[in-house]
Design a protein around this motif. Structure first.
Motif, PDB file in Angstrom:
ATOM      1  N   LEU A   1       0.832  -1.208   0.000  1.00 18.48           N
ATOM      2  CA  LEU A   1       0.000   0.000   0.000  1.00 18.48           C
ATOM      3  C   LEU A   1       0.863   1.252   0.000  1.00 18.48           C
ATOM      4  O   LEU A   1       0.550   2.237  -0.683  1.00 18.48           O
ATOM      5  CB  LEU A   1      -0.940  -0.015   1.209  1.00 18.48           C
ATOM      6  CG  LEU A   1      -2.004  -1.122   1.223  1.00 18.48           C
ATOM      7  CD1 LEU A   1      -2.758  -1.122   2.539  1.00 18.48           C
ATOM      8  CD2 LEU A   1      -2.976  -0.935   0.056  1.00 18.48           C
ATOM      9  N   LEU A   2       1.951   1.232   0.769  1.00 24.05           N
ATOM     10  CA  LEU A   2       2.864   2.377   0.801  1.00 24.05           C
ATOM     11  C   LEU A   2       3.525   2.569  -0.561  1.00 24.05           C
ATOM     12  O   LEU A   2       3.626   3.688  -1.066  1.00 24.05           O
ATOM     13  CB  LEU A   2       3.923   2.162   1.881  1.00 24.05           C
ATOM     14  CG  LEU A   2       4.987   3.255   2.018  1.00 24.05           C
ATOM     15  CD1 LEU A   2       4.343   4.582   2.365  1.00 24.05           C
ATOM     16  CD2 LEU A   2       6.021   2.867   3.071  1.00 24.05           C
ATOM     17  N   TYR A   3       3.964   1.466  -1.155  1.00 20.53           N
ATOM     18  CA  TYR A   3       4.583   1.525  -2.485  1.00 20.53           C
ATOM     19  C   TYR A   3       3.591   2.085  -3.504  1.00 20.53           C
ATOM     20  O   TYR A   3       3.952   2.941  -4.335  1.00 20.53           O
ATOM     21  CB  TYR A   3       5.037   0.131  -2.887  1.00 20.53           C
ATOM     22  CG  TYR A   3       5.584   0.031  -4.287  1.00 20.53           C
ATOM     23  CD1 TYR A   3       6.932   0.295  -4.556  1.00 20.53           C
ATOM     24  CD2 TYR A   3       4.773  -0.333  -5.352  1.00 20.53           C
ATOM     25  CE1 TYR A   3       7.438   0.204  -5.836  1.00 20.53           C
ATOM     26  CE2 TYR A   3       5.276  -0.422  -6.637  1.00 20.53           C
ATOM     27  CZ  TYR A   3       6.600  -0.158  -6.878  1.00 20.53           C
ATOM     28  OH  TYR A   3       7.086  -0.242  -8.152  1.00 20.53           O
TER      29      TYR A   3
ATOM     30  N   ILE B   1       4.432  -3.321 -16.828  1.00 20.81           N
ATOM     31  CA  ILE B   1       4.068  -2.779 -15.512  1.00 20.81           C
ATOM     32  C   ILE B   1       4.106  -3.865 -14.445  1.00 20.81           C
ATOM     33  O   ILE B   1       3.620  -3.665 -13.334  1.00 20.81           O
ATOM     34  CB  ILE B   1       2.694  -2.077 -15.521  1.00 20.81           C
ATOM     35  CG1 ILE B   1       1.591  -3.025 -15.971  1.00 20.81           C
ATOM     36  CG2 ILE B   1       2.723  -0.844 -16.387  1.00 20.81           C
ATOM     37  CD1 ILE B   1       0.201  -2.409 -15.872  1.00 20.81           C
ATOM     38  N   THR B   2       4.689  -5.010 -14.779  1.00 22.14           N
ATOM     39  CA  THR B   2       4.855  -6.082 -13.812  1.00 22.14           C
ATOM     40  C   THR B   2       6.318  -6.491 -13.755  1.00 22.14           C
ATOM     41  O   THR B   2       7.071  -6.288 -14.706  1.00 22.14           O
ATOM     42  CB  THR B   2       4.023  -7.332 -14.198  1.00 22.14           C
ATOM     43  OG1 THR B   2       4.403  -7.761 -15.506  1.00 22.14           O
ATOM     44  CG2 THR B   2       2.541  -7.026 -14.165  1.00 22.14           C
ATOM     45  N   VAL B   3       6.725  -7.067 -12.632  1.00 21.47           N
ATOM     46  CA  VAL B   3       8.055  -7.655 -12.559  1.00 21.47           C
ATOM     47  C   VAL B   3       8.011  -9.020 -13.234  1.00 21.47           C
ATOM     48  O   VAL B   3       6.954  -9.628 -13.373  1.00 21.47           O
ATOM     49  CB  VAL B   3       8.526  -7.799 -11.099  1.00 21.47           C
ATOM     50  CG1 VAL B   3       8.697  -6.441 -10.460  1.00 21.47           C
ATOM     51  CG2 VAL B   3       7.545  -8.639 -10.295  1.00 21.47           C
ATOM     52  N   GLY B   4       9.178  -9.473 -13.642  1.00 27.10           N
ATOM     53  CA  GLY B   4       9.226 -10.756 -14.333  1.00 27.10           C
ATOM     54  C   GLY B   4       9.279 -10.560 -15.831  1.00 27.10           C
ATOM     55  O   GLY B   4       9.068  -9.460 -16.347  1.00 27.10           O
TER      56      GLY B   4
ATOM     57  N   GLN C   1      -1.673  -7.176  -7.486  1.00 31.01           N
ATOM     58  CA  GLN C   1      -1.411  -6.194  -6.442  1.00 31.01           C
ATOM     59  C   GLN C   1      -0.042  -5.568  -6.653  1.00 31.01           C
ATOM     60  O   GLN C   1       0.808  -6.095  -7.360  1.00 31.01           O
ATOM     61  CB  GLN C   1      -1.464  -6.865  -5.062  1.00 31.01           C
ATOM     62  CG  GLN C   1      -2.757  -7.583  -4.758  1.00 31.01           C
ATOM     63  CD  GLN C   1      -3.886  -6.641  -4.435  1.00 31.01           C
ATOM     64  OE1 GLN C   1      -3.654  -5.570  -3.871  1.00 31.01           O
ATOM     65  NE2 GLN C   1      -5.106  -7.016  -4.787  1.00 31.01           N
ATOM     66  N   HIS C   2       0.179  -4.420  -6.020  1.00 30.85           N
ATOM     67  CA  HIS C   2       1.477  -3.761  -6.107  1.00 30.85           C
ATOM     68  C   HIS C   2       2.552  -4.557  -5.366  1.00 30.85           C
ATOM     69  O   HIS C   2       2.265  -5.346  -4.467  1.00 30.85           O
ATOM     70  CB  HIS C   2       1.403  -2.348  -5.511  1.00 30.85           C
ATOM     71  CG  HIS C   2       0.707  -1.351  -6.382  1.00 30.85           C
ATOM     72  ND1 HIS C   2      -0.660  -1.247  -6.444  1.00 30.85           N
ATOM     73  CD2 HIS C   2       1.202  -0.415  -7.238  1.00 30.85           C
ATOM     74  CE1 HIS C   2      -0.987  -0.283  -7.290  1.00 30.85           C
ATOM     75  NE2 HIS C   2       0.121   0.230  -7.788  1.00 30.85           N
ATOM     76  N   LEU C   3       3.792  -4.314  -5.786  1.00 31.59           N
ATOM     77  CA  LEU C   3       4.937  -4.856  -5.065  1.00 31.59           C
ATOM     78  C   LEU C   3       4.922  -4.379  -3.607  1.00 31.59           C
ATOM     79  O   LEU C   3       4.430  -3.281  -3.325  1.00 31.59           O
ATOM     80  CB  LEU C   3       6.235  -4.380  -5.727  1.00 31.59           C
ATOM     81  CG  LEU C   3       6.561  -4.954  -7.104  1.00 31.59           C
ATOM     82  CD1 LEU C   3       7.690  -4.143  -7.725  1.00 31.59           C
ATOM     83  CD2 LEU C   3       6.953  -6.416  -7.012  1.00 31.59           C
TER      84      LEU C   3
ATOM     85  N   LEU D   1       2.889  -5.941  -9.468  1.00 28.79           N
ATOM     86  CA  LEU D   1       2.729  -4.703 -10.217  1.00 28.79           C
ATOM     87  C   LEU D   1       3.780  -3.660  -9.838  1.00 28.79           C
ATOM     88  O   LEU D   1       3.982  -3.363  -8.658  1.00 28.79           O
ATOM     89  CB  LEU D   1       1.337  -4.106  -9.994  1.00 28.79           C
ATOM     90  CG  LEU D   1       0.151  -4.868 -10.574  1.00 28.79           C
ATOM     91  CD1 LEU D   1      -1.147  -4.136 -10.233  1.00 28.79           C
ATOM     92  CD2 LEU D   1       0.270  -5.027 -12.086  1.00 28.79           C
ATOM     93  N   ARG D   2       4.421  -3.081 -10.843  1.00 30.29           N
ATOM     94  CA  ARG D   2       5.315  -1.947 -10.620  1.00 30.29           C
ATOM     95  C   ARG D   2       4.521  -0.669 -10.408  1.00 30.29           C
ATOM     96  O   ARG D   2       4.994   0.265  -9.758  1.00 30.29           O
ATOM     97  CB  ARG D   2       6.223  -1.760 -11.841  1.00 30.29           C
ATOM     98  CG  ARG D   2       7.206  -2.876 -12.101  1.00 30.29           C
ATOM     99  CD  ARG D   2       8.015  -2.555 -13.335  1.00 30.29           C
ATOM    100  NE  ARG D   2       9.082  -3.504 -13.582  1.00 30.29           N
ATOM    101  CZ  ARG D   2       9.965  -3.382 -14.560  1.00 30.29           C
ATOM    102  NH1 ARG D   2       9.913  -2.347 -15.387  1.00 30.29           N
ATOM    103  NH2 ARG D   2      10.903  -4.284 -14.733  1.00 30.29           N
TER     104      ARG D   2
END
Length: 226
Positions: free
Chosen positions: A12-14, A45-48, A164-166, A171-172
């Protein structure tokens, strides 16, 4: 339980930090630099792995015979700093493994690395002013450069709308970040993809009139000794 207690608050902070950053770019509080030469950005917009390097190589294959092009990457995991222009003998330690692979496949194409994409573009143009285009590898979140064409890659097997975000997810940035793309390519599609599946994915993505959607698959070549 650990993921929810530890990773969810961090996620959530990220997400908040990334949202504020994008808001500042969208409203001119942070500046994006434009250049007179066409810049083509490829990213996700995703890692990987979503297939950024194969897409860069595909674009090179399409353009190299008719246009003077260069590739600019950050050079992930390289041991050097700043701007480095690849030569035929450049190693993965000097420029990163993916730029080294691109240079090995296309020795006539200029490949450079620089964590600062603005400075990287400037230095490439200082070296050679007659480029027709520069390809920006993995630059979707690098908004200090304003691309003329932005290509977003989405893995068929990763539903960004449900992610969800990292570090809780992959999600980046928010899935709404897809709105900046001019072209969206769904990568790693199965060999047989029904038209109804394509229509469902297009509907879920809620594309704007300025956006075009494509579907691609992966075909592996023969193993080569290194």
């Amino acid at each position: 339980m650990f993921r929810w207690i530890i990773l969810k608050p961090l996620s959530l902070l990220y997400a908040l930090v990334v949202a504020i950053r994008n808001f500042m770019f969208d409203h001119g509080m942070l500046k994006s630099t434009s250049f007179d030469i066409p810049l083509i950005s490829v990213g996700n917009i995703t890692v990987g792995g979503t297939g950024k390097t194969p897409m860069i190589e595909y674009i090179i294959q399409l353009l190299k015979d008719e246009y003077q092009i260069a590739v600019l990457s950050r050079g992930y995991k390289r041991k050097t700093k700043g701007f480095v222009l690849a030569v035929d003998q450049s190693s993965a330690k000097e420029i990163g493994d993916e730029p080294a692979q691109i240079k090995a496949k296309f020795p006539s194409v200029d490949v450079a690395v620089d964590g600062n994409r603005v400075e990287g573009v400037k230095k490439l143009l200082h070296i050679k002013q007659d480029y027709d285009a520069i390809l920006l590898d993995d630059a979707y979140q690098h908004r200090y450069v304003s691309p003329d064409l932005s290509i977003l890659l989405i893995d068929y097997n990763q539903d960004i709308l449900e992610d969800q975000h990292l570090p809780f997810g992959r999600l980046r940035e928010s899935a709404h970040g897809r709105d900046r793309a001019h072209i969206i390519v769904i990568t790693k599609c199965p060999e047989i993809l029904k038209p109804i599946d394509k229509r469902i994915m297009a509907s879920n993505l809620k594309l704007f009139p300025y956006q075009t959607l494509y579907f691609s698959g992966t075909k592996y070549g023969k193993i080569k000794a290194l």
